[in-house]
Write a protein that holds these residues in place. Structure first.
Motif, PDB file in Angstrom:
ATOM      1  N   ASN A   1      -1.089  53.598  46.291  1.00 57.25           N
ATOM      2  CA  ASN A   1      -1.613  52.251  46.031  1.00 57.25           C
ATOM      3  C   ASN A   1      -1.030  51.219  46.982  1.00 57.25           C
ATOM      4  OD1 ASN A   1      -3.224  53.142  43.957  1.00 57.25           O
ATOM      5  ND2 ASN A   1      -1.663  52.807  42.398  1.00 57.25           N
ATOM      6  N   ARG A   2       0.155  51.460  47.515  1.00 56.04           N
ATOM      7  CA  ARG A   2       0.767  50.521  48.450  1.00 56.04           C
ATOM      8  C   ARG A   2      -0.050  50.380  49.729  1.00 56.04           C
ATOM      9  NH1 ARG A   2       5.753  53.051  48.633  1.00 56.04           N
ATOM     10  NH2 ARG A   2       6.034  53.006  46.415  1.00 56.04           N
ATOM     11  N   VAL A   3      -0.794  51.399  50.084  1.00 59.52           N
ATOM     12  CA  VAL A   3      -1.633  51.337  51.278  1.00 59.52           C
ATOM     13  C   VAL A   3      -2.756  50.316  51.082  1.00 59.52           C
ATOM     14  CG1 VAL A   3      -3.196  52.681  52.713  1.00 59.52           C
ATOM     15  CG2 VAL A   3      -1.088  53.691  51.919  1.00 59.52           C
ATOM     16  N   LEU A   4      -3.212  50.168  49.855  1.00 59.45           N
ATOM     17  CA  LEU A   4      -4.352  49.306  49.577  1.00 59.45           C
ATOM     18  C   LEU A   4      -3.975  47.844  49.381  1.00 59.45           C
ATOM     19  CD1 LEU A   4      -6.167  51.680  47.089  1.00 59.45           C
ATOM     20  CD2 LEU A   4      -6.621  51.382  49.514  1.00 59.45           C
ATOM     21  N   ILE A   5      -2.696  47.545  49.205  1.00 59.17           N
ATOM     22  CA  ILE A   5      -2.255  46.164  48.976  1.00 59.17           C
ATOM     23  C   ILE A   5      -2.344  45.404  50.290  1.00 59.17           C
ATOM     24  CG2 ILE A   5      -0.309  44.713  48.349  1.00 59.17           C
ATOM     25  CD1 ILE A   5       0.606  46.998  46.506  1.00 59.17           C
ATOM     26  N   ASP A   6      -3.008  44.250  50.234  1.00 57.02           N
ATOM     27  CA  ASP A   6      -3.191  43.429  51.424  1.00 57.02           C
ATOM     28  C   ASP A   6      -2.114  42.349  51.442  1.00 57.02           C
ATOM     29  OD1 ASP A   6      -4.307  42.470  53.734  1.00 57.02           O
ATOM     30  OD2 ASP A   6      -5.831  41.258  52.719  1.00 57.02           O
ATOM     31  N   ASP A   7      -1.148  42.470  52.324  1.00 59.45           N
ATOM     32  CA  ASP A   7      -0.080  41.485  52.451  1.00 59.45           C
ATOM     33  C   ASP A   7      -0.498  40.438  53.474  1.00 59.45           C
ATOM     34  OD1 ASP A   7       1.499  42.793  50.651  1.00 59.45           O
ATOM     35  OD2 ASP A   7       2.540  43.962  52.193  1.00 59.45           O
ATOM     36  N   GLU A   8      -0.626  39.188  53.015  1.00 53.79           N
ATOM     37  CA  GLU A   8      -1.024  38.117  53.914  1.00 53.79           C
ATOM     38  C   GLU A   8       0.095  37.745  54.899  1.00 53.79           C
ATOM     39  OE1 GLU A   8      -3.967  36.686  54.291  1.00 53.79           O
ATOM     40  OE2 GLU A   8      -4.800  38.016  52.787  1.00 53.79           O
ATOM     41  N   GLU A   9       1.347  37.804  54.467  1.00 49.27           N
ATOM     42  CA  GLU A   9       2.427  37.412  55.351  1.00 49.27           C
ATOM     43  C   GLU A   9       2.661  38.424  56.465  1.00 49.27           C
ATOM     44  OE1 GLU A   9       5.237  39.126  51.930  1.00 49.27           O
ATOM     45  OE2 GLU A   9       4.069  37.319  51.855  1.00 49.27           O
ATOM     46  N   ASP A  10       2.276  39.683  56.264  1.00 49.88           N
ATOM     47  CA  ASP A  10       2.398  40.676  57.326  1.00 49.88           C
ATOM     48  C   ASP A  10       1.354  40.526  58.400  1.00 49.88           C
ATOM     49  OD1 ASP A  10       4.576  41.710  56.092  1.00 49.88           O
ATOM     50  OD2 ASP A  10       3.508  43.368  55.128  1.00 49.88           O
TER      51      ASP A  10
END
Length: 50
Positions: A39-48
């Protein structure tokens, strides 16, 4: 025949080593959270993205 006398103990030793490593990984919690990494692959991090 002498080749088998060498290869069979080596194969049994490698199998036992693999089993020991598997049980060590189970004891240390390596397989506790199988869904978290997927599931971590699917999380969209805006700050990254910056």
């Amino acid at each position: 025949m002498s080749g088998l006398a060498i290869l069979i103990p080596i194969a049994l030793g490698m199998g036992g080593l693999g089993l020991a490593v598997f049980f060590w990984a189970m004891k240390n919690g390596q397989f506790d959270d199988l869904d978290g990494a997927a599931n971590r692959v699917l999380i969209d991090d805006e700050e990254d993205a910056l």
